[in-house]
Design a protein around this motif. Sequence first.
Motif, mmCIF file in Angstrom:
data_model
loop_
_atom_site.group_PDB
_atom_site.id
_atom_site.type_symbol
_atom_site.label_atom_id
_atom_site.label_comp_id
_atom_site.label_asym_id
_atom_site.label_seq_id
_atom_site.Cartn_x
_atom_site.Cartn_y
_atom_site.Cartn_z
ATOM 1 N N THR A 18 6.854 11.142 -7.851
ATOM 2 C CA THR A 18 6.949 9.750 -7.381
ATOM 3 C C THR A 18 6.177 9.552 -6.072
ATOM 4 O O THR A 18 5.621 8.483 -5.843
ATOM 5 N N LEU A 19 6.131 10.610 -5.249
ATOM 6 C CA LEU A 19 5.343 10.510 -4.018
ATOM 7 C C LEU A 19 3.874 10.286 -4.380
ATOM 8 O O LEU A 19 3.190 9.417 -3.812
ATOM 9 N N ASP A 20 3.413 11.045 -5.347
ATOM 10 C CA ASP A 20 2.023 10.928 -5.810
ATOM 11 C C ASP A 20 1.747 9.502 -6.313
ATOM 12 O O ASP A 20 0.751 8.872 -5.948
ATOM 13 N N ILE A 21 2.663 8.984 -7.131
ATOM 14 C CA ILE A 21 2.479 7.628 -7.681
ATOM 15 C C ILE A 21 2.544 6.580 -6.560
ATOM 16 O O ILE A 21 1.707 5.674 -6.493
ATOM 17 N N ALA A 22 3.520 6.742 -5.658
ATOM 18 C CA ALA A 22 3.695 5.767 -4.564
ATOM 19 C C ALA A 22 2.455 5.716 -3.672
ATOM 20 O O ALA A 22 2.102 4.662 -3.138
ATOM 21 N N GLU A 23 1.796 6.836 -3.536
ATOM 22 C CA GLU A 23 0.626 6.872 -2.656
ATOM 23 C C GLU A 23 -0.594 6.187 -3.260
ATOM 24 O O GLU A 23 -1.612 6.017 -2.582
ATOM 25 N N ALA A 24 -0.469 5.748 -4.507
ATOM 26 C CA ALA A 24 -1.540 4.953 -5.123
ATOM 27 C C ALA A 24 -1.293 3.458 -4.942
ATOM 28 O O ALA A 24 -2.090 2.630 -5.394
ATOM 29 N N ALA A 25 -0.189 3.099 -4.280
ATOM 30 C CA ALA A 25 0.203 1.682 -4.179
ATOM 31 C C ALA A 25 -0.884 0.831 -3.529
ATOM 32 O O ALA A 25 -1.189 -0.273 -3.991
ATOM 33 N N ARG A 26 -1.500 1.362 -2.470
ATOM 34 C CA ARG A 26 -2.537 0.599 -1.781
ATOM 35 C C ARG A 26 -3.722 0.311 -2.713
ATOM 36 O O ARG A 26 -4.269 -0.783 -2.747
ATOM 37 N N VAL A 27 -4.087 1.330 -3.451
ATOM 38 C CA VAL A 27 -5.239 1.210 -4.354
ATOM 39 C C VAL A 27 -4.919 0.300 -5.539
ATOM 40 O O VAL A 27 -5.695 -0.574 -5.910
ATOM 41 N N ASP A 28 -3.728 0.544 -6.127
ATOM 42 C CA ASP A 28 -3.332 -0.248 -7.294
ATOM 43 C C ASP A 28 -2.797 -1.623 -6.898
ATOM 44 O O ASP A 28 -2.722 -2.524 -7.727
ATOM 45 N N ASP B 237 3.889 -3.323 -4.957
ATOM 46 C CA ASP B 237 4.921 -3.259 -3.929
ATOM 47 C C ASP B 237 6.176 -2.549 -4.407
ATOM 48 O O ASP B 237 7.108 -2.346 -3.628
ATOM 49 N N SER B 238 6.246 -2.201 -5.680
ATOM 50 C CA SER B 238 7.436 -1.527 -6.211
ATOM 51 C C SER B 238 7.689 -0.255 -5.418
ATOM 52 O O SER B 238 6.748 0.447 -5.055
ATOM 53 N N SER B 239 8.972 0.039 -5.193
ATOM 54 C CA SER B 239 9.265 1.333 -4.586
ATOM 55 C C SER B 239 9.448 2.345 -5.715
ATOM 56 O O SER B 239 9.966 2.020 -6.794
ATOM 57 N N VAL B 240 8.967 3.556 -5.505
ATOM 58 C CA VAL B 240 9.007 4.598 -6.547
ATOM 59 C C VAL B 240 9.555 5.856 -5.889
ATOM 60 O O VAL B 240 8.895 6.466 -5.055
ATOM 61 N N LYS B 241 10.806 6.213 -6.245
ATOM 62 C CA LYS B 241 11.447 7.341 -5.558
ATOM 63 C C LYS B 241 11.968 8.374 -6.547
ATOM 64 O O LYS B 241 12.394 8.027 -7.648
ATOM 65 N N GLY B 242 11.990 9.625 -6.115
ATOM 66 C CA GLY B 242 12.503 10.709 -6.954
ATOM 67 C C GLY B 242 13.801 11.248 -6.404
ATOM 68 O O GLY B 242 14.051 11.180 -5.201
ATOM 69 N N THR B 243 14.628 11.800 -7.295
ATOM 70 C CA THR B 243 15.929 12.318 -6.860
ATOM 71 C C THR B 243 16.444 13.404 -7.798
ATOM 72 O O THR B 243 16.040 13.469 -8.964
#
Length: 321
Positions: free
Chosen positions: A44-54, A57-63
């Motif tokens: 999810t960190l990897d996906i979240a770090e594409a937010a600027r490019v894509d 605004d969704s939050s994407v978290k792992g647990t």
Amino acid sequence: MARKKISLIGGGQIGGVLAQLIAQKQLGDVVMYDVVEDLPQGKTLDIAEAARVDGFDSSVKGTNDYKDIKGSDLVIVTAGLPRKPGMSRDDLLVTNAKIMKVVAENVKQFAPNAIVIIISNPLDAMVTLFKKVSGFPENRVMGQAGILDSSRFATFIAWELGVSVKDVNALVLGGHGDTMVPIIRYANVNGIPVMELLERKYNDKTKASEVMKAMVERTKAAGGEVVKLLKTGSAFYSPAASAIAMAKSILFDEKRVLPISALLNGEFGITGYYVGVPAVLGANGVEKVVEFKLDAEEQALLDSSAKAVKDLVSDMERLGF
Ligand code: APR
């Protein structure tokens, strides 16, 4: 309005694509749960770090803690292991049933109002077990299978006829296994029967039937075709895309008519089993199973597919679930 909360139970191949698609399409905020430590956090960190490019605004978290799925509107389950060499079907059934039982108990505890889409295999048994353990009403528990099987059938038809797949409608009913039932009679290109187009293409009824038969057989074996090529693991882009279509129809109350695994109460002559049928998906989950008249051959094929689902479920019950 607050964004919807979508929890993914299982952060493997399908879980990863689901998280990315949900974020890119801004369907809601994502929580990805997995038993493997750090895996969902890393993905999810990897996906979240594409937010600027894509630009999402969704939050994407792992647990690794079920508490984090609290209050989910939608839960999509892909937890489970694929079959390994030397494993029998019963072995896979036992392994994944054990996992599904724990998943259902936790979803029941932490997300009691969620609508749930099951993807884990063997699908028809897993969705049945989730329903039983959670005690959720049938409109809130469904399986993903038919959309993918139908999409595969439509794709093969589009390739054969050289037309856009967007204009092809093709429906597959039944269990998510070798006995699935592609409905040839209603396959069409923008309303025009596919069989007529094949007959015109080949100017030969027998040849047209053979070509259709080959597409039907390829559809039934399509999951295995991908497994054979990938060598490790099974299809994941198309199953994720299919579940996203279901999620979107539910979250936005679109009321699309999509083939899904739904609990039947007499529709198509089947009672008490999860079988793939078209259904209206909206804010209340499975809002209506869309029934239509099958001819004798189609009904016989659907009956034998339902029989395969019944056998799978009774195997599971025999194994103590
Ligand atoms: N709870 C949560 N997650 C679990 C559990 C559990 N008890 N046990 C295993 N998992 C996780 C694994 O750690 C893995 O990350 O489930 C994930 C499954 O991911 P993959 O093995 O990559 O499988 P995937 O391709 O995503 O398919 C998932 O869907 O289509 C079906 O047959 C397929 O059953 C399989 C499922």
